[in-house]
Design a protein around this motif. Structure first.
Motif, mmCIF file in Angstrom:
data_model
loop_
_atom_site.group_PDB
_atom_site.id
_atom_site.type_symbol
_atom_site.label_atom_id
_atom_site.label_comp_id
_atom_site.label_asym_id
_atom_site.label_seq_id
_atom_site.Cartn_x
_atom_site.Cartn_y
_atom_site.Cartn_z
ATOM 1 N N GLY A 109 -9.401 31.538 -43.625
ATOM 2 C CA GLY A 109 -9.509 31.425 -42.176
ATOM 3 C C GLY A 109 -9.245 30.011 -41.686
ATOM 4 O O GLY A 109 -9.821 29.053 -42.196
ATOM 5 N N ASP A 110 -8.347 29.881 -40.729
ATOM 6 C CA ASP A 110 -7.984 28.599 -40.118
ATOM 7 C C ASP A 110 -7.393 27.591 -41.104
ATOM 8 O O ASP A 110 -7.260 26.408 -40.779
ATOM 9 C CB ASP A 110 -9.182 27.950 -39.406
ATOM 10 N N ALA A 111 -7.051 28.029 -42.317
ATOM 11 C CA ALA A 111 -6.468 27.108 -43.304
ATOM 12 C C ALA A 111 -5.045 26.742 -42.904
ATOM 13 O O ALA A 111 -4.302 27.566 -42.368
ATOM 14 C CB ALA A 111 -6.474 27.742 -44.688
ATOM 15 N N LEU A 112 -4.665 25.503 -43.174
ATOM 16 C CA LEU A 112 -3.311 25.032 -42.927
ATOM 17 C C LEU A 112 -2.578 25.028 -44.263
ATOM 18 O O LEU A 112 -2.883 24.218 -45.134
ATOM 19 C CB LEU A 112 -3.317 23.630 -42.324
ATOM 20 N N LEU A 113 -1.612 25.942 -44.393
ATOM 21 C CA LEU A 113 -0.860 26.084 -45.639
ATOM 22 C C LEU A 113 0.639 25.943 -45.376
ATOM 23 O O LEU A 113 1.463 26.546 -46.056
ATOM 24 C CB LEU A 113 -1.168 27.439 -46.277
ATOM 25 N N THR A 114 1.013 25.129 -44.410
ATOM 26 C CA THR A 114 2.412 24.929 -44.058
ATOM 27 C C THR A 114 3.191 24.402 -45.256
ATOM 28 O O THR A 114 2.743 23.477 -45.941
ATOM 29 C CB THR A 114 2.530 23.944 -42.874
ATOM 30 N N ARG A 115 4.345 25.022 -45.497
ATOM 31 C CA ARG A 115 5.257 24.638 -46.583
ATOM 32 C C ARG A 115 4.595 24.665 -47.967
ATOM 33 O O ARG A 115 4.984 23.947 -48.878
ATOM 34 C CB ARG A 115 5.888 23.285 -46.326
ATOM 35 N N SER A 116 3.582 25.512 -48.096
ATOM 36 C CA SER A 116 2.937 25.689 -49.397
ATOM 37 C C SER A 116 3.634 26.806 -50.163
ATOM 38 O O SER A 116 4.467 27.520 -49.624
ATOM 39 C CB SER A 116 1.454 26.027 -49.213
ATOM 40 N N THR A 117 3.275 26.948 -51.429
ATOM 41 C CA THR A 117 3.834 28.002 -52.269
ATOM 42 C C THR A 117 2.709 28.909 -52.740
ATOM 43 O O THR A 117 1.752 28.438 -53.367
ATOM 44 C CB THR A 117 4.558 27.399 -53.490
#
Length: 190
Positions: A109-117
């Protein structure tokens, strides 16, 4: 390290090799593990709330039940790590590598995983309320039972080509794989 009255110790382990160490149940709240190696370490039920884990390597570590709420982990590595029931609420994990990680029942929840794999990651029964997955790679991820709202687009191989999916295509990709995901719309916040 001795804390002053009314304060508590903060763990400093920047650039430290903690591979195969058992830190289960430890309170590492606001601790510093940036650029540390924790390969195969055991951190079950460990508190890493607001911890700094930027570029730390947790490959094959066991973080089951750990609390990484609001942790800062840009560029961190969780390859083949076990994160059963781990709380990643509001964690900033942009450009993190979760390839092959087991995130069963994790809270994103609300985690920022931009450009993650998250390629080959297991997200079975995880929750993702307002998780930011912009340009996150989800190739071969298991998403059955994943619920919530996500902010895309996501990156997947579709018809043999790398494709960004958003809107109804994003929802369809998740839902045809057994997830119950909707795309987050800004107007939902009002």
């Amino acid at each position: 390290m001795t804390a002053s009255p009314g304060t508590r110790d903060v763990f400093y382990g920047i650039d430290t090799d903690l591979s195969d160490v058992d830190l289960s149940g430890r309170d590492l709240t606001e601790g510093w593990l940036s650029r540390s190696r924790l390969l195969g370490a055991t951190l079950r039920n460990c508190s890493l709330v607001r911890a700094h884990v930027e570029e730390a390597d947790f490959s094959e570590a066991d973080l089951s039940g750990a609390d990484l709420t609001k942790a800062s982990g840009r560029g961190s590595v969780f390859r083949d790590a076990r994160l059963h029931g781990t709380d990643l609420k509001a964690a900033e994990l942009n450009r993190a590598d979760f390839t092959g990680a087991d995130l069963t029942s994790a809270n994103l929840g609300d985690a920022l995983l931009t450009r993650s794999t998250l390629a080959r990651a297991n997200l079975t029964n995880a929750t993702a309320d307002k998780a930011v997955l912009r340009n996150t790679i989800l190739d071969e991820a298991q998403v059955r039972g994943l619920t919530g709202t996500v902010i895309g687009p996501i990156s997947v191989i579709f018809r043999g080509q790398r494709t960004l999916l958003d809107g109804p295509d994003l929802e369809q990709w998740f839902n045809t794989r057994g997830a119950r995901i909707t795309r987050f719309h800004a107007r939902e916040a009002s």
